[in-house]
Design a protein around this motif. Sequence first.
Motif, PDB file in Angstrom:
ATOM      1  N   ALA A 115      -5.845   5.369  -5.220  1.00 18.16           N
ATOM      2  CA  ALA A 115      -5.628   4.086  -5.883  1.00 18.16           C
ATOM      3  C   ALA A 115      -4.179   3.938  -6.341  1.00 18.16           C
ATOM      4  CB  ALA A 115      -6.573   3.952  -7.078  1.00 18.16           C
ATOM      5  N   ARG A 132       0.724  -2.066  -2.288  1.00 20.86           N
ATOM      6  CA  ARG A 132       0.607  -3.511  -2.520  1.00 20.86           C
ATOM      7  C   ARG A 132       1.939  -4.063  -3.024  1.00 20.86           C
ATOM      8  NH1 ARG A 132      -2.062  -7.541  -0.718  1.00 20.86           N
ATOM      9  NH2 ARG A 132      -4.064  -6.509  -1.042  1.00 20.86           N
ATOM     10  N   GLU A 133       2.588  -3.324  -3.912  1.00 17.73           N
ATOM     11  CA  GLU A 133       3.884  -3.773  -4.421  1.00 17.73           C
ATOM     12  C   GLU A 133       4.916  -3.820  -3.286  1.00 17.73           C
ATOM     13  OE1 GLU A 133       5.430  -1.462  -7.703  1.00 17.73           O
ATOM     14  OE2 GLU A 133       7.300  -2.616  -7.746  1.00 17.73           O
ATOM     15  N   CYS A 159      -9.752   1.380  -1.249  1.00 15.53           N
ATOM     16  CA  CYS A 159      -9.084   0.733  -2.372  1.00 15.53           C
ATOM     17  C   CYS A 159      -8.044  -0.205  -1.774  1.00 15.53           C
ATOM     18  CB  CYS A 159      -8.461   1.787  -3.298  1.00 15.53           C
ATOM     19  SG  CYS A 159      -7.873   1.090  -4.846  1.00 15.53           S
ATOM     20  N   ASP A 160      -8.422  -1.465  -1.669  1.00 18.56           N
ATOM     21  CA  ASP A 160      -7.595  -2.494  -1.047  1.00 18.56           C
ATOM     22  C   ASP A 160      -6.193  -2.476  -1.668  1.00 18.56           C
ATOM     23  OD1 ASP A 160      -6.593  -4.814   0.051  1.00 18.56           O
ATOM     24  OD2 ASP A 160      -8.228  -6.109  -0.600  1.00 18.56           O
ATOM     25  N   PRO A 161      -5.126  -2.353  -0.897  1.00 16.49           N
ATOM     26  CA  PRO A 161      -4.999  -2.544   0.547  1.00 16.49           C
ATOM     27  C   PRO A 161      -5.191  -1.302   1.425  1.00 16.49           C
ATOM     28  CG  PRO A 161      -2.824  -2.336  -0.433  1.00 16.49           C
ATOM     29  CD  PRO A 161      -3.817  -2.232  -1.559  1.00 16.49           C
ATOM     30  N   ALA A 207      -2.359   3.009  -3.302  1.00 13.06           N
ATOM     31  CA  ALA A 207      -2.701   1.631  -2.934  1.00 13.06           C
ATOM     32  C   ALA A 207      -1.907   0.652  -3.800  1.00 13.06           C
ATOM     33  CB  ALA A 207      -4.205   1.410  -3.115  1.00 13.06           C
ATOM     34  N   MET A 208      -1.790   0.987  -5.092  1.00 14.94           N
ATOM     35  CA  MET A 208      -1.040   0.140  -6.023  1.00 14.94           C
ATOM     36  C   MET A 208       0.433   0.060  -5.597  1.00 14.94           C
ATOM     37  SD  MET A 208      -1.690  -1.563  -8.926  1.00 14.94           S
ATOM     38  CE  MET A 208      -2.782  -0.888 -10.184  1.00 14.94           C
ATOM     39  N   MET A 209       0.995   1.190  -5.229  1.00 16.49           N
ATOM     40  CA  MET A 209       2.397   1.190  -4.782  1.00 16.49           C
ATOM     41  C   MET A 209       2.548   0.409  -3.477  1.00 16.49           C
ATOM     42  SD  MET A 209       4.030   4.888  -5.694  1.00 16.49           S
ATOM     43  CE  MET A 209       2.703   5.928  -5.142  1.00 16.49           C
TER      44      MET A 209
END
Lengths: 373, 136
Positions: A138, A145-146, A193-195, A141-143
């Motif tokens: 996750a 998406r940014e 965990c999208d993306p 995934a957070m990185m």
Amino acid sequence: MIDKSISGKYAVVGVGQSAYGKFPEKDDFHLAADAFADALDDCGLEKDKIDGLAVCRLPHYGRMAEILGIQPRWTLQVPPHGRMSGVSIVEALAALDAGYTDYVVLLYANIGRSRRVQYGGEESPGFWDPWGFTSMGAIHAMMFREHMERYGTTTRQLAEVPVAFRRHAVMNPAAVMREAFSIDDHENARMICDPLRLLDYCLINDGAVCLILTSLERARDLKKKPVVVAGVGAQDALVNYSYPQHDFWYEPLTKVADQVYGMAGIGHDDVDSLMVYDNFSPTVLFSLEGLGFCKRGEAGAFVEGGTLGLGGKLPANTDGGHLSNSYMQGWALNVEAVRQVRGECGERQVPGCETVQYVAATPCTRSIIYRAA
Amino acid sequence: MTPDIQRPLPDRNPISAPFWERADQRVLALPWCKKCDQTHFPPSPRCPYCLHDAFEWRPVSGRATLVSWVVFHRAYWDGVAAELPYNVCQVELEEGPRLISNLVGAAKEAPRHGMALKVTFTDRYPDITLPVFDAA
């Protein structure tokens, strides 16, 4: 500053591994002993000469040494984090250079598959749990998406990474996952965990890896062609440790790049193959930017069209990496680096491979350049 | 209230309790060092800038910008399985520190990097009042 004079002075002389897969009947000590026996056979070293021991993800250095029948005068146990493979190798070089050990063995074992390790939730409690945020996947995934938002990177570009590494695993008889897939397959894989989708996540499998290092001088008496450490680089990013890394490790990676290329006396074009820590596929893109293989924000375009595949501009993770070969948390990538320089990789061998770089973009970023002696 | 969803509860220790006690009262607050007047997060036993060990908890404006977000399709806790898929966001507060939180309302429907957000509080979970973020 790391003393540049260690460049070329120390060599990896033995590499070994256990089988990779699911082995509920074996414990981690057992798998590590399998890898140790394999590495000892690889270099022909007399076991009694070993006087240094580093263990990672093994429960205890003492029991490990007892099982192997070795009596070190330098011992190190590091936490079970992937970043600790590069850290351990750098520490072993320092110990060799200080004379604390002459022949050092490094061992890693993981039994997460057969013991059903989840890598999130109650296993690793944290401050963000009430918001449902957990797992390294996750965080990545957070990185990513940014990165998508700031630079326009797409998941189809991201797919180039696991697609290339799976093609390599198809050519690696020891790899866990050996069925090729396409960019479209990646786009249709189960969302975790999208993306990020299933095929962006490393495997979870059992296995063990062993490396044996000594001086180049001592290495010349052993079986295989010595592979020296030509350069190392180290930079941590531990301030704001509770958050996804805000700059995709760009700053620590640029510092590591300056050190590792400076010590090895080479540039990006001299790297015949890159072994890049691929816990999740975005880490590979971040590493390419921070090391300077492409400009900041342009890794998505850089990897398009098979750049990272055999025959591409920068063949990477020729064993299949964590995504397809084995989740050996950086250790197996260092073994593959040595085998590529030796020319032992068969169908997946990079032609004329002389220089291989390892990098792990993590809170403890490390890079190592291996070269033929 | 959605009784079938159980979010993991915070570890209310002496260092973190002031944050959660204020959240219970629907106030988002951060610790400011009583010596160097800088704020940090998550709460720590000493100021990471000057190592002083006393803090004043002050409410923040609640204004933030969206840095990034994800959507979980896998439950790592049984209690959140009924909530899948659920989002988690990373925001930068006007006062500097970042928070991991959840998006609600218009921000949840159409998140964009850099969008302006404001804090709100959710009573969706039986055992906890959580600060979350909506479009400003």
